[in-house]
Design an enzyme around this catalytic site. Structure first.
Site, mmCIF file in Angstrom:
data_model
loop_
_atom_site.group_PDB
_atom_site.id
_atom_site.type_symbol
_atom_site.label_atom_id
_atom_site.label_comp_id
_atom_site.label_asym_id
_atom_site.label_seq_id
_atom_site.Cartn_x
_atom_site.Cartn_y
_atom_site.Cartn_z
ATOM 1 N N ASP A 146 0.689 -1.233 0.063
ATOM 2 C CA ASP A 146 -0.122 -0.107 -0.124
ATOM 3 C C ASP A 146 0.895 1.066 -0.096
ATOM 4 O O ASP A 146 0.432 2.087 0.593
ATOM 5 C CB ASP A 146 -0.962 -0.078 1.310
ATOM 6 C CG ASP A 146 -2.048 1.059 1.047
ATOM 7 O OD1 ASP A 146 -2.273 1.518 -0.245
ATOM 8 O OD2 ASP A 146 -2.630 1.372 2.105
ATOM 9 N N LYS A 205 2.738 3.164 -5.893
ATOM 10 C CA LYS A 205 2.328 2.159 -6.839
ATOM 11 C C LYS A 205 3.225 1.718 -7.783
ATOM 12 O O LYS A 205 3.527 0.545 -8.268
ATOM 13 C CB LYS A 205 0.966 2.767 -7.453
ATOM 14 C CG LYS A 205 -0.155 3.218 -6.575
ATOM 15 C CD LYS A 205 -0.270 2.431 -5.446
ATOM 16 C CE LYS A 205 -0.938 3.106 -4.217
ATOM 17 N NZ LYS A 205 -0.969 2.645 -2.982
ATOM 18 N N ASP A 227 -3.153 -3.030 -2.443
ATOM 19 C CA ASP A 227 -4.465 -2.083 -2.456
ATOM 20 C C ASP A 227 -4.104 -1.155 -3.571
ATOM 21 O O ASP A 227 -3.101 -1.118 -4.209
ATOM 22 C CB ASP A 227 -4.250 -1.293 -1.202
ATOM 23 C CG ASP A 227 -5.552 -0.466 -0.893
ATOM 24 O OD1 ASP A 227 -6.598 -0.662 -1.806
ATOM 25 O OD2 ASP A 227 -5.443 0.578 -0.364
ATOM 26 N N ASN A 228 -5.433 -0.487 -4.048
ATOM 27 C CA ASN A 228 -5.235 0.503 -5.116
ATOM 28 C C ASN A 228 -4.891 -0.117 -6.401
ATOM 29 O O ASN A 228 -4.176 0.873 -7.191
ATOM 30 C CB ASN A 228 -4.628 1.787 -4.715
ATOM 31 C CG ASN A 228 -4.849 2.241 -3.297
ATOM 32 O OD1 ASN A 228 -4.208 2.507 -2.510
ATOM 33 N ND2 ASN A 228 -6.039 2.683 -3.110
ATOM 34 N N GLU A 266 -11.343 4.108 -1.503
ATOM 35 C CA GLU A 266 -11.785 4.671 -0.092
ATOM 36 C C GLU A 266 -12.536 5.926 0.173
ATOM 37 O O GLU A 266 -12.159 6.860 -0.222
ATOM 38 C CB GLU A 266 -10.478 4.822 0.892
ATOM 39 C CG GLU A 266 -9.237 5.287 0.197
ATOM 40 C CD GLU A 266 -8.529 4.288 -0.447
ATOM 41 O OE1 GLU A 266 -8.949 3.432 -1.066
ATOM 42 O OE2 GLU A 266 -7.211 4.483 -0.302
#
Length: 265
Positions: free
Chosen positions: A191, A194, A219-220, A249
Site C-alpha cells: 500500500d 504504486k 491495495d489501489n 476509500e
C-alpha cells in the site's frame, strides 16, 4: 452600501462552503481520478495552508479526541468517521478494510510485512487480528508520516505487535533477514508507492522473503492503479491471483484489492 457588500460576502462564503462541503465531493464520488485530484491535492493543500497542520496531524487529533486509549477498534472507528465526514484520506478505508480483515483472519500470519504505513490505520487493522507472538513490520518512507503513525499505534495499544521502520522499501527489503531475523513473510500488504509494487515484489522473491503459501495483498490496484503489477501476478505461473472488487476509500469509484498466493518455483 456597506450592508450590501457584507451581505454579498456572506452569500459568497456560503456558496463556497456548500460547494466545498457537499457539491464537489458528491460530483467526484464516482470518478477515482477526480476524487484523488479534489481530495488528495486541492483540499489537502488548502487545509494544510489554512490550518498550518498536515492531514496526518489532523487525523491524529481526531484519534486523540474520539478514540479510547488501548482500544484499537475505537481508533479505526475514529479515523473512518473523520475520513467520511470531515476530511478524506487515503487509508485502505472501512470497505476495503473489511476485505483486509478477512484475509488476515484467513491466513492467520505470524510474520507480516506492510509496505506503506501512512498514519498507521491499516497497521492497526492488521495487528489487532494477529495471533499471540505474531508481529507486523511496517515500512514508511516519509518520517513525518512515521512519527504520526507511531502515536496512532501507541494509542491503540498495539506497539508490542508492530515494528515501524523508516526508509525506502528498496533499501530495507534486502536487510530484513539480517536485521529482524525473519526467514519469510506469511502475508505482505502492499500500500505504498504504486510504481514500487512490482519491483518490490521481485525484490522480495530474490531475497527469499516469499515462500510457498505467502499471500500478497495489494491495495489501489485500479485507482490510482498498478497495471504492471497486475499483469505480473495474474500471468505468472508462480501465483494464484484473485481480484476483490470494491471502491476507492470513502468514495463510490471502483477500486479493489488483488490477493496473490505464491505457489513456489
Amino acid at each position: 452600501m456597506l450592508l450590501s457588500l457584507l451581505s454579498g460576502l456572506i452569500m459568497g462564503a456560503a456558496v463556497l462552503f456548500v460547494l466545498y462541503r457537499w457539491v464537489i465531493p458528491t460530483a467526484v464520488q464516482y470518478h477515482g481520478g477526480l476524487a484523488l485530484l479534489w481530495h488528495d491535492v486541492i483540499v489537502e493543500r488548502a487545509l494544510d495552508t489554512l490550518t498550518r497542520t498536515s492531514r496526518p496531524q489532523r487525523i491524529l487529533k481526531a484519534v486523540q479526541r474520539k478514540a479510547t486509549v488501548g482500544d484499537p477498534q475505537s481508533v479505526i472507528t475514529a479515523i473512518d468517521h473523520f475520513c467520511r465526514h470531515r476530511e478524506w484520506a487515503m487509508n485502505v478505508g472501512d470497505e476495503k478494510g473489511s476485505i483486509l480483515d478477512s484475509v488476515v483472519n484467513e491466513v492467520s500470519p505470524v510474520t507480516v510485512l506492510e509496505l506503506g504505513t501512512y498514519c498507521g490505520y491499516s497497521t492497526v487493522r492488521i495487528a489487532r487480528l494477529l495471533p499471540p507472538g505474531a508481529c507486523v513490520i511496517t515500512l514508511e518512507f516519509n518520517p513525518d508520516y512515521a512519527a504520526i503513525a507511531r502515536q496512532v499505534i501507541k494509542w491503540s495499544g498495539l506497539e508490542d505487535k508492530v515494528q515501524l521502520v523508516e526508509g525506502a522499501s528498496g533499501d530495507w527489503i534486502p536487510w530484513m533477514k539480517e536485521h529482524f531475523g525473519v526467514q519469510a513473510f506469511d502475508l505482505v500488504f502492499l500500500d505504498h508507492w504504486k510504481e514500487r509494487y512490482l519491483p518490490d515484489t521481485k525484490l522480495l522473491e530474490e531475497c527469499g522473503l516469499i515462500q510457498k503459501g505467502t499471500v500478497l495483498l495489494a491495495d489501489n490496484v485500479i485507482c490510482p492503479g498498478t497495471p504492471d503489477y497486475l499483469e505480473y501476478v495474474r500471468n505468472s505461473p508462480h501465483y494464484n491471483s484473485q481480484y476483490y472488487r470494491s471502491h476507492l476509500e470513502y468514495t463510490k469509484a471502483e477500486d479493489g484489492l488483488e490477493k496473490s498466493v505464491f505457489l513456489g518455483y
